[in-house]
Design a protein around this motif. Structure first.
Motif, PDB file in Angstrom:
ATOM      1  N   SER A   4      42.518   3.933 -55.438  1.00  0.00           N
ATOM      2  CA  SER A   4      41.852   4.072 -54.157  1.00  0.00           C
ATOM      3  C   SER A   4      42.739   4.909 -53.229  1.00  0.00           C
ATOM      4  O   SER A   4      43.958   4.779 -53.239  1.00  0.00           O
ATOM      5  CB  SER A   4      41.594   2.700 -53.558  1.00  0.00           C
ATOM      6  N   TYR A   5      42.095   5.785 -52.464  1.00  0.00           N
ATOM      7  CA  TYR A   5      42.825   6.745 -51.649  1.00  0.00           C
ATOM      8  C   TYR A   5      43.280   6.044 -50.377  1.00  0.00           C
ATOM      9  O   TYR A   5      42.476   5.698 -49.527  1.00  0.00           O
ATOM     10  CB  TYR A   5      41.904   7.929 -51.366  1.00  0.00           C
ATOM     11  N   VAL A   6      44.594   5.821 -50.249  1.00  0.00           N
ATOM     12  CA  VAL A   6      45.138   4.950 -49.206  1.00  0.00           C
ATOM     13  C   VAL A   6      44.834   5.474 -47.802  1.00  0.00           C
ATOM     14  O   VAL A   6      44.692   4.707 -46.852  1.00  0.00           O
ATOM     15  CB  VAL A   6      46.654   4.729 -49.416  1.00  0.00           C
ATOM     16  N   VAL A  43      43.785  21.514 -58.038  1.00  0.00           N
ATOM     17  CA  VAL A  43      43.420  20.135 -58.397  1.00  0.00           C
ATOM     18  C   VAL A  43      43.470  19.246 -57.162  1.00  0.00           C
ATOM     19  O   VAL A  43      44.470  19.257 -56.434  1.00  0.00           O
ATOM     20  CB  VAL A  43      44.403  19.597 -59.459  1.00  0.00           C
ATOM     21  N   GLY A  44      42.402  18.480 -56.913  1.00  0.00           N
ATOM     22  CA  GLY A  44      42.386  17.579 -55.753  1.00  0.00           C
ATOM     23  C   GLY A  44      42.411  18.373 -54.460  1.00  0.00           C
ATOM     24  O   GLY A  44      43.253  18.158 -53.600  1.00  0.00           O
ATOM     25  N   CYS A  45      41.421  19.257 -54.320  1.00  0.00           N
ATOM     26  CA  CYS A  45      41.408  20.177 -53.155  1.00  0.00           C
ATOM     27  C   CYS A  45      41.078  19.443 -51.859  1.00  0.00           C
ATOM     28  O   CYS A  45      41.318  19.979 -50.774  1.00  0.00           O
ATOM     29  CB  CYS A  45      40.413  21.305 -53.376  1.00  0.00           C
ATOM     30  N   VAL A  66      38.858  21.753 -57.457  1.00  0.00           N
ATOM     31  CA  VAL A  66      38.216  20.551 -58.004  1.00  0.00           C
ATOM     32  C   VAL A  66      38.613  19.338 -57.192  1.00  0.00           C
ATOM     33  O   VAL A  66      39.774  19.191 -56.802  1.00  0.00           O
ATOM     34  CB  VAL A  66      38.690  20.364 -59.467  1.00  0.00           C
ATOM     35  N   ASP A  67      37.648  18.468 -56.938  1.00  0.00           N
ATOM     36  CA  ASP A  67      37.971  17.161 -56.352  1.00  0.00           C
ATOM     37  C   ASP A  67      36.977  16.140 -56.877  1.00  0.00           C
ATOM     38  O   ASP A  67      35.827  16.471 -57.194  1.00  0.00           O
ATOM     39  CB  ASP A  67      37.935  17.203 -54.818  1.00  0.00           C
ATOM     40  N   ILE A  68      37.416  14.896 -56.902  1.00  0.00           N
ATOM     41  CA  ILE A  68      36.553  13.813 -57.398  1.00  0.00           C
ATOM     42  C   ILE A  68      35.542  13.396 -56.332  1.00  0.00           C
ATOM     43  O   ILE A  68      34.501  12.831 -56.645  1.00  0.00           O
ATOM     44  CB  ILE A  68      37.433  12.622 -57.840  1.00  0.00           C
ATOM     45  N   ALA A  93      34.703  16.985 -59.875  1.00  0.00           N
ATOM     46  CA  ALA A  93      35.063  16.426 -61.185  1.00  0.00           C
ATOM     47  C   ALA A  93      36.290  15.535 -61.056  1.00  0.00           C
ATOM     48  O   ALA A  93      37.090  15.683 -60.130  1.00  0.00           O
ATOM     49  CB  ALA A  93      35.364  17.555 -62.179  1.00  0.00           C
ATOM     50  N   ASP A  94      36.398  14.639 -62.020  1.00  0.00           N
ATOM     51  CA  ASP A  94      37.608  13.822 -62.176  1.00  0.00           C
ATOM     52  C   ASP A  94      38.552  14.622 -63.066  1.00  0.00           C
ATOM     53  O   ASP A  94      38.169  15.022 -64.171  1.00  0.00           O
ATOM     54  CB  ASP A  94      37.220  12.493 -62.843  1.00  0.00           C
ATOM     55  N   ILE A  95      39.751  14.824 -62.612  1.00  0.00           N
ATOM     56  CA  ILE A  95      40.674  15.662 -63.369  1.00  0.00           C
ATOM     57  C   ILE A  95      41.041  15.011 -64.701  1.00  0.00           C
ATOM     58  O   ILE A  95      41.492  15.694 -65.629  1.00  0.00           O
ATOM     59  CB  ILE A  95      41.919  16.035 -62.527  1.00  0.00           C
ATOM     60  N   PHE A  96      40.788  13.725 -64.845  1.00  0.00           N
ATOM     61  CA  PHE A  96      41.051  13.081 -66.131  1.00  0.00           C
ATOM     62  C   PHE A  96      39.887  13.287 -67.121  1.00  0.00           C
ATOM     63  O   PHE A  96      39.990  12.906 -68.278  1.00  0.00           O
ATOM     64  CB  PHE A  96      41.330  11.589 -65.944  1.00  0.00           C
ATOM     65  N   VAL A 110      48.681  22.084 -57.452  1.00  0.00           N
ATOM     66  CA  VAL A 110      48.418  20.671 -57.133  1.00  0.00           C
ATOM     67  C   VAL A 110      49.204  20.317 -55.876  1.00  0.00           C
ATOM     68  O   VAL A 110      50.424  20.497 -55.840  1.00  0.00           O
ATOM     69  CB  VAL A 110      48.917  19.732 -58.260  1.00  0.00           C
ATOM     70  N   CYS A 111      48.534  19.809 -54.852  1.00  0.00           N
ATOM     71  CA  CYS A 111      49.253  19.487 -53.612  1.00  0.00           C
ATOM     72  C   CYS A 111      48.819  18.110 -53.096  1.00  0.00           C
ATOM     73  O   CYS A 111      47.619  17.905 -52.822  1.00  0.00           O
ATOM     74  CB  CYS A 111      48.949  20.571 -52.568  1.00  0.00           C
ATOM     75  N   PHE A 112      49.755  17.215 -52.966  1.00  0.00           N
ATOM     76  CA  PHE A 112      49.526  15.879 -52.403  1.00  0.00           C
ATOM     77  C   PHE A 112      48.484  15.082 -53.194  1.00  0.00           C
ATOM     78  O   PHE A 112      47.653  14.373 -52.616  1.00  0.00           O
ATOM     79  CB  PHE A 112      49.099  15.962 -50.924  1.00  0.00           C
TER      80      PHE A 112
HETATM   81  C1  LIG Z   1      45.839  13.690 -50.066  1.00  0.00           C
HETATM   82  S1  LIG Z   1      44.407  14.462 -50.643  1.00  0.00           S
HETATM   83  C2  LIG Z   1      45.062  16.105 -50.767  1.00  0.00           C
HETATM   84  C3  LIG Z   1      44.023  17.157 -50.543  1.00  0.00           C
HETATM   85  C4  LIG Z   1      44.558  18.588 -50.553  1.00  0.00           C
HETATM   86  N1  LIG Z   1      45.202  18.925 -51.811  1.00  0.00           N
HETATM   87  C5  LIG Z   1      45.509  18.828 -49.381  1.00  0.00           C
HETATM   88  O1  LIG Z   1      46.700  19.076 -49.639  1.00  0.00           O
HETATM   89  O2  LIG Z   1      45.065  18.782 -48.239  1.00  0.00           O
HETATM   90  C6  LIG Z   1      44.255  13.953 -52.365  1.00  0.00           C
HETATM   91  C7  LIG Z   1      42.946  14.406 -53.014  1.00  0.00           C
HETATM   92  O3  LIG Z   1      42.987  14.154 -54.418  1.00  0.00           O
HETATM   93  C8  LIG Z   1      41.679  13.780 -54.839  1.00  0.00           C
HETATM   94  N2  LIG Z   1      41.738  13.077 -56.118  1.00  0.00           N
HETATM   95  C9  LIG Z   1      42.294  11.867 -56.353  1.00  0.00           C
HETATM   96  N3  LIG Z   1      42.131  11.537 -57.654  1.00  0.00           N
HETATM   97  C10 LIG Z   1      41.478  12.566 -58.248  1.00  0.00           C
HETATM   98  C11 LIG Z   1      41.021  12.811 -59.579  1.00  0.00           C
HETATM   99  N4  LIG Z   1      41.212  11.913 -60.555  1.00  0.00           N
HETATM  100  N5  LIG Z   1      40.375  13.963 -59.849  1.00  0.00           N
HETATM  101  C12 LIG Z   1      40.175  14.878 -58.861  1.00  0.00           C
HETATM  102  N6  LIG Z   1      40.576  14.691 -57.577  1.00  0.00           N
HETATM  103  C13 LIG Z   1      41.222  13.556 -57.270  1.00  0.00           C
HETATM  104  C14 LIG Z   1      41.192  12.908 -53.673  1.00  0.00           C
HETATM  105  O4  LIG Z   1      39.772  12.794 -53.674  1.00  0.00           O
HETATM  106  C15 LIG Z   1      41.732  13.652 -52.463  1.00  0.00           C
HETATM  107  O5  LIG Z   1      40.810  14.586 -51.967  1.00  0.00           O
END
Ligand SMILES: C[S@@+](CC[C@H](N)C(=O)[O-])C[C@H]1O[C@@H](n2cnc3c(N)ncnc32)[C@H](O)[C@@H]1O
Length: 278
Positions: A4-6, A43-45, A66-68, A93-96, A110-112
């Motif tokens: 879960s995204y804290v 990844v995780g945009c 890509v983002d979930i 998409a789920d990156i897994f 990949v950032c954060f």
């Molecule tokens: C802290 S945010 C960072 C967003 C962006 N990279 C930034 O730096 O502003 C983390 C992101 O990772 C995504 N995320 C988490 N698990 C993921 C997964 N399994 N597949 C794709 N995206 C995922 C979340 O939905 C969230 O948008």
């Protein structure tokens, strides 16, 4: 395999991510530009806060972001359309469970994101499969243990630790920046180099006081007030005192320091004439 995204997905968090990216763009993206014709997987945009910097700095590359979260992708599309960048494609998409074949990308960014994953090493293994031989990976993560400031404040340190603990309980790791080198090398990336990217803020840098200390870092800590209190990690008074003291570091004599970590590596190219694209 994500957790879960804290920080949550609300409008305040979306603004915070945009403030963070806008303030730190040179620090985090400096030295990152992709050659024309490259296919770059972001990844995780999220809401596209880094996507616009990627698109701008690599106008000849195609960024596949890509983002979930469908809601975040929706905001990211708007952000990129407003900025009128034509070189971005969004995929929910789920990156897994990536909807891409092996070796489909020249570069990965990949950032954060790793900080929120239960299995960051497994994520890096997936990303390595998606990279072409010789392709590059860039991973940027923070580390809340790198936070220090003046005036010192045990209450502010305790409030920061609430965030670290909540993220740990959610399966993530807010201290992952220091672990990038072992994670990337153990995933089998070649030529890994990690650079610390320190943010130093004092009142002679009002843009960073506003954009980083207040709107990025302190806003993030304020954002976990309710869950921290509900989890019994702090009393309301103690948490409020911590946040007040973080704001206090933005005064004329205040100083705030934080370090991000930027790792670069390559997928080994075993072909006779192969080489890394670093
Ligand atoms: C802290 S945010 C960072 C967003 C962006 N990279 C930034 O730096 O502003 C983390 C992101 O990772 C995504 N995320 C988490 N698990 C993921 C997964 N399994 N597949 C794709 N995206 C995922 C979340 O939905 C969230 O948008």
């Amino acid at each position: 395999m994500n957790v879960s995204y804290v920080h949550g997905f609300d409008a305040r968090e979306s603004t915070r991510l945009a403030d963070q990216a806008g303030t730190l763009v040179e620090l985090l993206h400096g030295g990152t530009a992709y050659t024309a014709g490259s296919r770059v997987l972001e990844v995780g945009c999220g809401v596209g806060a880094q996507t616009v910097a990627l698109a701008q700095r690599s106008p000849g590359a195609t960024i596949i972001s890509v983002d979930i979260s469908a809601a975040s992708i929706g905001q990211a599309v708007q952000r990129v359309e407003t900025a009128a960048f034509m070189n971005v494609v969004f995929v929910q998409a789920d990156i897994f469970a990536p909807p891409f074949g092996a070796e489909s990308f020249d570069d990965v960014f990949v950032c954060f994101v790793l900080e929120h994953l239960l299995q960051p090493a497994a994520a890096l293994a997936v990303l390595k499969d998606l990279l072409k031989p010789g392709g590059s990976i860039t991973v940027i993560e923070g580390d809340h243990g790198s936070t220090y400031f003046y005036p010192e404040s045990p209450a502010a340190n305790a409030a920061v630790r609430c965030q670290v603990e909540l993220q740990r309980r959610a399966g993530g790791n807010a201290l992952i920046g220091r672990q990038l080198y072992p994670l990337m090398t153990e995933a089998g990336f070649d030529a890994v180099k990690v650079s610390p990217k320190m943010v130093y803020v004092d009142s002679s840098r009002p843009d960073l006081v506003e954009g980083f200390t207040r709107k990025t870092f302190t806003a993030m800590i304020e954002g976990v007030r309710e869950p921290a209190i509900a989890a019994g990690l702090a009393s309301p008074d103690a948490f409020n005192a911590g946040v007040r003291d973080l704001h206090r570091t933005t005064g004329p004599d205040g100083v705030f320091c934080y370090t991000f970590f930027k790792g670069r590596g390559a997928k080994k190219d075993a072909r006779p004439n192969g080489g890394a694209r670093l």
